[in-house]
Enzyme design. Structure first.
Site, mmCIF file in Angstrom:
data_model
loop_
_atom_site.group_PDB
_atom_site.id
_atom_site.type_symbol
_atom_site.label_atom_id
_atom_site.label_comp_id
_atom_site.label_asym_id
_atom_site.label_seq_id
_atom_site.Cartn_x
_atom_site.Cartn_y
_atom_site.Cartn_z
ATOM 1 N N GLY A 32 0.802 -1.228 0.000
ATOM 2 C CA GLY A 32 0.000 0.000 0.000
ATOM 3 C C GLY A 32 0.830 1.272 0.000
ATOM 4 C CG ASP A 34 4.641 0.946 5.132
ATOM 5 O OD1 ASP A 34 4.584 -0.020 5.908
ATOM 6 O OD2 ASP A 34 5.579 1.769 5.136
ATOM 7 N N GLY A 124 -7.359 0.623 3.620
ATOM 8 C CA GLY A 124 -6.886 -0.337 2.616
ATOM 9 C C GLY A 124 -6.755 -1.720 3.207
ATOM 10 C CE1 TYR A 126 -2.669 -3.716 8.888
ATOM 11 C CE2 TYR A 126 -2.510 -1.630 10.057
ATOM 12 C CZ TYR A 126 -1.972 -2.861 9.693
ATOM 13 O OH TYR A 126 -0.700 -3.201 10.140
HETATM 14 N N1 APR Z 1 -0.961 7.610 -2.184
HETATM 15 C C1 APR Z 1 -2.081 7.839 -1.458
HETATM 16 N N2 APR Z 1 -2.861 6.857 -0.978
HETATM 17 C C2 APR Z 1 -2.494 5.589 -1.249
HETATM 18 C C3 APR Z 1 -1.338 5.257 -1.990
HETATM 19 C C4 APR Z 1 -0.558 6.337 -2.461
HETATM 20 N N3 APR Z 1 0.556 6.143 -3.177
HETATM 21 N N4 APR Z 1 -1.262 3.890 -2.079
HETATM 22 C C5 APR Z 1 -2.324 3.405 -1.437
HETATM 23 N N5 APR Z 1 -3.087 4.413 -0.944
HETATM 24 C C6 APR Z 1 -4.344 4.358 -0.196
HETATM 25 C C7 APR Z 1 -5.159 3.097 -0.285
HETATM 26 O O1 APR Z 1 -5.899 3.068 -1.497
HETATM 27 C C8 APR Z 1 -6.049 3.267 0.945
HETATM 28 O O2 APR Z 1 -7.155 4.100 0.639
HETATM 29 O O3 APR Z 1 -4.022 4.484 1.178
HETATM 30 C C9 APR Z 1 -5.133 4.015 1.936
HETATM 31 C C10 APR Z 1 -4.596 3.132 3.070
HETATM 32 O O4 APR Z 1 -4.346 1.835 2.541
HETATM 33 P P1 APR Z 1 -3.036 0.980 2.955
HETATM 34 O O5 APR Z 1 -1.844 1.602 2.342
HETATM 35 O O6 APR Z 1 -3.344 -0.456 2.646
HETATM 36 O O7 APR Z 1 -2.911 1.199 4.534
HETATM 37 P P2 APR Z 1 -3.763 0.540 5.721
HETATM 38 O O8 APR Z 1 -5.138 0.141 5.301
HETATM 39 O O9 APR Z 1 -3.610 1.488 6.870
HETATM 40 O O10 APR Z 1 -2.964 -0.821 6.020
HETATM 41 C C11 APR Z 1 -1.671 -0.706 6.554
HETATM 42 O O11 APR Z 1 -0.798 -2.189 4.914
HETATM 43 O O12 APR Z 1 0.801 -1.581 3.448
HETATM 44 C C12 APR Z 1 0.592 -2.225 4.627
HETATM 45 O O13 APR Z 1 2.623 -1.931 5.860
HETATM 46 C C13 APR Z 1 1.266 -1.539 5.777
HETATM 47 O O14 APR Z 1 0.802 -3.344 7.245
HETATM 48 C C14 APR Z 1 0.427 -2.023 6.911
HETATM 49 C C15 APR Z 1 -0.959 -2.017 6.318
#
Ligand code: APR
Length: 171
Positions: A32, A34, A124, A126
């Site tokens: 995601g 991260d 996302g 989570y």
């Molecule tokens: N820019 C902005 N938003 C983004 C991007 C980006 N480049 N990439 C993804 N997103 C959005 C997703 O579409 C979602 O709406 O960020 C939001 C959060 O999604 P995730 O990145 O999956 O984060 P989260 O749901 O908090 O889960 C965290 O996922 O990636 C792993 O290491 C991370 O274990 C942790 C978990």
């Protein structure tokens, strides 16, 4: 007066003082946003996170808390890492998600950041509903003084996420 806006985009391209990373407790990267942030920041970000784990955060970053690092190859100055609640792990207490936004604002204010950009934390991997995240995020940012942080942006990766935040911001 704080500006609170939402727009579609890639958080790693956002030209603000600090961006917020939706990390996990290990702080050692993931998918995601991260994964995107670590790819764009370069390997020095992971090294900085490893240093945190070796010193001040030996057990990792707790859910709902936030910690800052430099941003290295990203176009911003700092990355504020926060750990959202994971619905799939039974972390359904909204107070945990409120804390992510509140603590990130406090950390940004402590850095002297004037502008801060959030993703939709927990919406996302989570598993939280992006409409609930939008309600919680906008309320938390609106309620928190965080002196000096006058430009707060929600940078959304999908049309649905943007629509959810725009609906809440319209009031
Ligand atoms: N820019 C902005 N938003 C983004 C991007 C980006 N480049 N990439 C993804 N997103 C959005 C997703 O579409 C979602 O709406 O960020 C939001 C959060 O999604 P995730 O990145 O999956 O984060 P989260 O749901 O908090 O889960 C965290 O996922 O990636 C792993 O290491 C991370 O274990 C942790 C978990």
């Amino acid at each position: 007066m704080r500006s609170i806006t939402a727009h579609r985009g890639d958080l790693t391209h956002e030209r603000v003082d600090a961006i917020v990373n939706a990390a996990n407790s290990s702080l050692l990267g993931g998918g995601g946003v991260d994964g995107a942030i670590h790819r764009a920041a370069g390997p020095r970000l992971l090294a900085a996170c490893r240093e945190l784990r070796a010193t001040t955060l030996p057990d990792g970053l707790p859910v709902g808390d936030a910690v800052a690092t430099e941003a290295f190859d990203l176009p911003c100055r700092w990355v504020v890492h926060t750990v959202g609640p994971n619905r799939h792990a039974g972390q359904t207490d909204p107070a945990l998600l409120v804390s992510c936004f509140t603590r990130s604002l406090e950390v940004a204010a402590g850095l002297g950041a004037a502008s801060l950009a959030f993703p939709a934390v927990s919406a996302g991997v989570y598993g939280w509903d992006v409409r609930e995240v939008a309600r919680i995020a906008v309320a938390a940012v609106s309620a928190n003084p965080a002196p000096g942080v006058d430009d707060v942006r929600f940078v959304l990766f999908s049309a649905d996420a943007l629509a959810a935040f725009e609906e809440v911001l319209r009031g």
